[in-house]
Scaffold this motif. Structure first.
Motif, mmCIF file in Angstrom:
data_model
loop_
_atom_site.group_PDB
_atom_site.id
_atom_site.type_symbol
_atom_site.label_atom_id
_atom_site.label_comp_id
_atom_site.label_asym_id
_atom_site.label_seq_id
_atom_site.Cartn_x
_atom_site.Cartn_y
_atom_site.Cartn_z
ATOM 1 N N GLU A 354 5.814 73.237 19.669
ATOM 2 C CA GLU A 354 4.950 72.611 20.418
ATOM 3 C C GLU A 354 5.018 72.633 21.864
ATOM 4 O OE1 GLU A 354 2.218 69.655 20.914
ATOM 5 O OE2 GLU A 354 2.768 70.463 18.960
ATOM 6 N N THR A 355 6.227 72.899 22.533
ATOM 7 C CA THR A 355 6.517 73.055 23.810
ATOM 8 C C THR A 355 5.556 74.497 24.142
ATOM 9 O OG1 THR A 355 8.738 72.188 23.620
ATOM 10 C CG2 THR A 355 8.146 73.806 25.731
ATOM 11 N N HIS A 357 2.986 75.318 22.772
ATOM 12 C CA HIS A 357 1.370 75.230 22.731
ATOM 13 C C HIS A 357 0.955 74.270 23.859
ATOM 14 C CE1 HIS A 357 -2.338 74.103 20.982
ATOM 15 N NE2 HIS A 357 -2.141 72.860 21.189
ATOM 16 N N GLN A 358 1.914 73.684 24.437
ATOM 17 C CA GLN A 358 1.621 72.791 25.753
ATOM 18 C C GLN A 358 1.568 73.859 26.811
ATOM 19 O OE1 GLN A 358 4.298 69.699 26.172
ATOM 20 N NE2 GLN A 358 3.709 68.331 24.272
ATOM 21 N N SER A 359 2.341 74.755 26.867
ATOM 22 C CA SER A 359 2.308 75.468 28.181
ATOM 23 C C SER A 359 1.346 76.479 28.150
ATOM 24 C CB SER A 359 3.866 76.505 27.980
ATOM 25 O OG SER A 359 4.771 75.794 27.947
ATOM 26 N N ALA A 361 -1.786 75.808 26.645
ATOM 27 C CA ALA A 361 -2.860 74.861 27.247
ATOM 28 C C ALA A 361 -2.947 74.619 28.614
ATOM 29 C CB ALA A 361 -2.648 73.562 26.482
ATOM 30 N N GLU A 362 -1.658 74.275 29.313
ATOM 31 C CA GLU A 362 -1.774 74.123 30.753
ATOM 32 C C GLU A 362 -2.113 75.524 31.425
ATOM 33 O OE1 GLU A 362 2.273 72.867 31.640
ATOM 34 O OE2 GLU A 362 1.694 70.706 30.667
#
Length: 537
Positions: A354-355, A357-359, A361-362
């Motif tokens: 999940e971390t 994936h967030q990276s 996306a950003e």
């Protein structure tokens, strides 16, 4: 004459003859109540076939104790199975739960397991294992084979996934360092994800050996390695060599992970070497849509970020593209990739997925793009490169068939071609016609200036001045030649300078002497010593 009086009765009296029917009715009612109170339940079990089953004869057993009998056998409504009506004893009513399992015990040979040999003489019978669900169920579906693990047994039940079949079947052992710690309960092919699912059970207390960092592999067969010291032959055990099995362990260099929970899923590798080559369990699928040629891109090609591998290419999604009916429209071709955060040494856990994936996306908002790069110039093999680019339009993470999409941009030779194309567009946008006109005007002005200078040089006064300058230069040249090293003037001057140097040198010596001895002009510079008379002998 005497009078007679009539006796009036209010109702009929029960004659003794009615006592017998009433007693019989009471006894019948009591018999019905007694039968209902003491009669066991009836259940319906759906069997694949009636092989070995006989109505009124086939027994139902629990822990080798007869607790019922097959009362009736009939075809199911869809005529695809056999419905067996089982008449059970009253004492086992509490054992009939919604998750109770029934199966037929007959002689079976499966791998190393041989069971039901006693039925060769006594005939097949039905056995059941009680569950712990809700009471009152009356309809069941029989198992195709006896369960490998009793219901409620302490341990850990896991699911192993594989894209192809292995030398593993139900009843095979699960090994840890060669020691049996569980068994394979069942296997089935799942049509949804097209994976083969193996259900395994790890006995207590060995289930504590399983955590999120362990890997499972097919322990059957022979491992042969060739090295500098020769060939290395190894196999887990003779049992697994003959019938197969599953082994598990933690890859070298991996720390203990999170404890496994009941129902967790693991990947089943074809060998221990394969499990160590791809030791990561957690990751996430993404889609990249490319508009350039995919020639040279294969499944398994690496996905890198600045030279660090983050994952690999899963497949080119041609099937999904055809299903979406976008072929022939010039639409980009989707490619599925799989990113694994464990490759960054950040932890092989769902939280790190999940971390990551967030990276991603950003990063897309900051210019992160996927491109195709050439990994080998000889073979033309391509890989997917993730990199940050400047001066690109702002984009966000999209979605394709439920998978997140990473935007793509041209890379490698395609990017060079794009940059050349952009340069040519800029050149075409320049006002070249105006620039050429200005250059032509400047050249015309220069040509006029040179023509005026040539006219000045061709005038008579200018030519006369040029002749006088030429004579003056010749005289200066002759004068310079007369003062050369070989000329008499130069040699005479050189001799005079030498004599002058000698004179100055002598004058310097005289000055020094007079400074030390002022009477040196009238007195000799060196006075001899007086002789010393010798003594008489």
């Amino acid at each position: 004459m005497t009078e007679t009086s009539a006796e009036v009765r209010s109702g009929r009296r029960l004659t003794p003859i009615w006592i017998l029917p009433l007693v019989a009715l009471a006894m019948g009612a009591w018999a019905v109540v007694y039968t209902l109170a003491n009669e066991g339940p009836e259940v319906q079990v759906r069997f694949a076939s009636a092989a070995g089953l006989t109505a009124g004869k086939t027994k139902v057993k629990f822990r080798e104790l007869e607790v019922g009998v097959v009362k009736e056998l009939r075809l199911s409504e869809d005529q695809q199975a056999v419905i067996g009506v089982l008449e059970m004893d009253r004492g086992i009513r509490d054992l009939l739960r919604e998750d109770t399992r029934f199966w037929v015990v007959r002689a079976r040979v499966s791998g190393a397991n041989v069971s039901g040999l006693e039925t060769l003489l006594s005939g097949a019978y039905i056995e059941f294992a009680p569950g712990d669900g809700k009471r009152g169920a009356t309809k069941y579906v029989a198992l195709d084979a006896p369960p490998q693990t009793p219901v409620g047994a302490p341990g850990l039940r896991l699911t192993l996934l594989s894209s192809r079949t292995h030398s593993v079947s139900a009843g095979d052992p699960v090994l840890y360092h060669g020691y049996t710690v569980g068994c394979v309960e069942s296997l089935e092919f799942n049509l949804d994800d097209r994976n083969i699912r193996y259900q395994v059970f790890i006995d207590e207390p060995y289930h504590e050996l399983v955590d999120s960092s362990v890997r499972f592999w097919d322990a059957g067969g022979i491992t042969l390695k060739a090295g500098a010291e020769g060939f290395e032959f190894s196999t887990t055990s003779l049992e697994t060599l003959l019938i197969g099995g599953v082994a598990f362990d933690r890859p070298p260099g991996f720390d203990r992970g999170l404890p496994a929970a009941d129902g967790d899923q693991f990947r089943l590798y074809s060998s221990q070497a394969k499990s160590e080559q791809d030791p990561y369990r957690h990751g996430k699928y993404y889609v990249v849509e490319f508009t350039q040629s995919l020639r040279g891109l294969q499944s398994g090609a690496p996905v890198e970020y600045r030279g660090i591998q983050l994952g690999y290419v899963v497949k080119i999604m041609l099937e999904e593209m055809m299903a979406a009916d976008i072929h022939g429209s010039g639409a980009p071709i989707p490619v599925m990739i799989y990113l694994e955060p464990g490759r960054l040494q950040a932890g092989d856990t769902p939280e790190m997925v999940e971390t990551l994936h967030q990276s991603v996306a950003e990063g897309i908002g900051l210019g992160l793009r996927a491109s195709l790069s050439t990994g080998n110039l000889l073979t033309g093999a391509l890989y997917v490169n993730l990199e940050y680019y400047e001066n690109l339009p702002s984009e966000e993470m999209g979605e394709y068939n439920g998978f997140p999409v990473i935007p793509a941009t041209a890379g490698g030779f395609a990017r060079i071609g794009q940059q050349v194309s952009e340069l040519l567009d800029k050149v075409n946008g320049l006002a070249l016609d105006e620039t050429v006109d200005n250059a032509n005007a400047s050249l015309a002005q220069l040509s006029g200036t040179l023509e005026a200078l040539r006219n000045i040089l061709e005038q008579n006064d200018t030519q006369a001045l040029t002749a006088e300058l030429r004579n003056l230069l010749q005289e200066l040249q002759a004068l310079t030649a007369g003062m050369g090293p070989d000329s008499a003037l130069y040699q005479s001057l050189d001799a005079s300078l030498r004599e002058l140097n000698e004179t100055l040198s002598n004058l310097s010596a005289l000055t020094g002497t007079l400074s030390a001895k002022p009477n040196a002009v009238v007195m000799p510079a060196n006075i001899p010593d007086d002789p010393v008379p010798e003594a008489p002998r």
